[in-house]
Design an enzyme around this catalytic site. Structure first.
Site, mmCIF file in Angstrom:
data_model
loop_
_atom_site.group_PDB
_atom_site.id
_atom_site.type_symbol
_atom_site.label_atom_id
_atom_site.label_comp_id
_atom_site.label_asym_id
_atom_site.label_seq_id
_atom_site.Cartn_x
_atom_site.Cartn_y
_atom_site.Cartn_z
ATOM 1 N N VAL A 142 0.867 -1.173 0.000
ATOM 2 C CA VAL A 142 0.000 0.000 0.000
ATOM 3 C C VAL A 142 0.904 1.223 0.000
ATOM 4 C CG1 VAL A 142 -2.020 -1.068 1.086
ATOM 5 C CG2 VAL A 142 -0.220 -0.080 2.512
ATOM 6 N N SER A 143 0.349 2.359 -0.399
ATOM 7 C CA SER A 143 1.176 3.550 -0.592
ATOM 8 C C SER A 143 1.436 4.362 0.661
ATOM 9 C CB SER A 143 0.537 4.451 -1.647
ATOM 10 O OG SER A 143 0.454 3.762 -2.873
ATOM 11 N N SER A 144 0.552 4.261 1.655
ATOM 12 C CA SER A 144 0.755 5.105 2.834
ATOM 13 C C SER A 144 0.582 4.299 4.118
ATOM 14 C CB SER A 144 -0.226 6.278 2.818
ATOM 15 O OG SER A 144 -1.539 5.818 3.018
#
Length: 185
Positions: A9-11
């Site tokens: 996931v990106s964050s």
């Protein structure tokens, strides 16, 4: 033959739980997850670990292609590395397997589409921000540094490095603040 799952996931505020479950359900014996941007391979240690462990006949499994990377070149380079180890990549949604020639071709096309979609998102975002600025609605992130303190310290003869140390910001922020003050005058 081992199946390794990779979830990303990106964050930090996002969860990999759904991806991990899907990868386990797909038969992955080992699942690695990380919370980092997919725009680059820099710092993606879990992916690097999986690539180090891949051997002939192994499969790297991801839920979606964009979890592997956001850049067509990076994704194709990863596929090439996997292929060089005589292993393969399996994408769960949509179902793609690079064990065959058709899977490699579809993967290439999807990688290009994914990259194009990301550029469209960035373009729409920039247009939205410009429109909001024109309406006076968007003012950007709230100022986190006291520009008046920077100007006062500069007037006392301090340089950018000393100012940044006293205020607790980067030298770039000092230069930006001083530049904005000059523009206003």
């Amino acid at each position: 033959m081992a199946k390794y799952g990779y979830a990303r996931v990106s964050s930090l505020s996002q969860s990999t739980d759904v991806q991990v479950k899907a990868l386990q359900d797909a038969g992955c014996t080992v699942v690695r997850a990380e919370k980092l941007s997919g725009s680059s391979r820099d710092g993606r240690d879990e992916l690097a670990n999986i690539l180090d462990f891949l051997q002939s006949g192994d499969v790297l499994v991801v839920c979606k292609l964009d979890r592997l990377g956001r850049n067509t070149r990076d994704v194709l380079n990863l596929v090439h590395e996997i292929d060089q180890k005589d292993a393969s990549l399996q994408v769960l949604e949509p179902a793609i397997d690079t064990a065959g020639a058709m899977g490699k071709m579809v993967l290439t096309v999807l990688g290009m589409v994914s990259e194009m979609e990301l550029s469209f998102i960035k373009q729409r975002q920039a247009e939205g921000i410009a429109a909001a600025k024109a309406r006076g609605v968007y003012k950007g992130r709230p100022q986190s540094v006291d520009y008046d303190a920077i100007v006062q310290l500069k007037s006392q003869g301090l340089g950018a490095t000393a100012i940044s140390a006293k205020v607790g910001c980067s030298r770039g922020t000092v230069y930006k603040a001083l530049g904005e003050i000059l523009e206003q005058n």
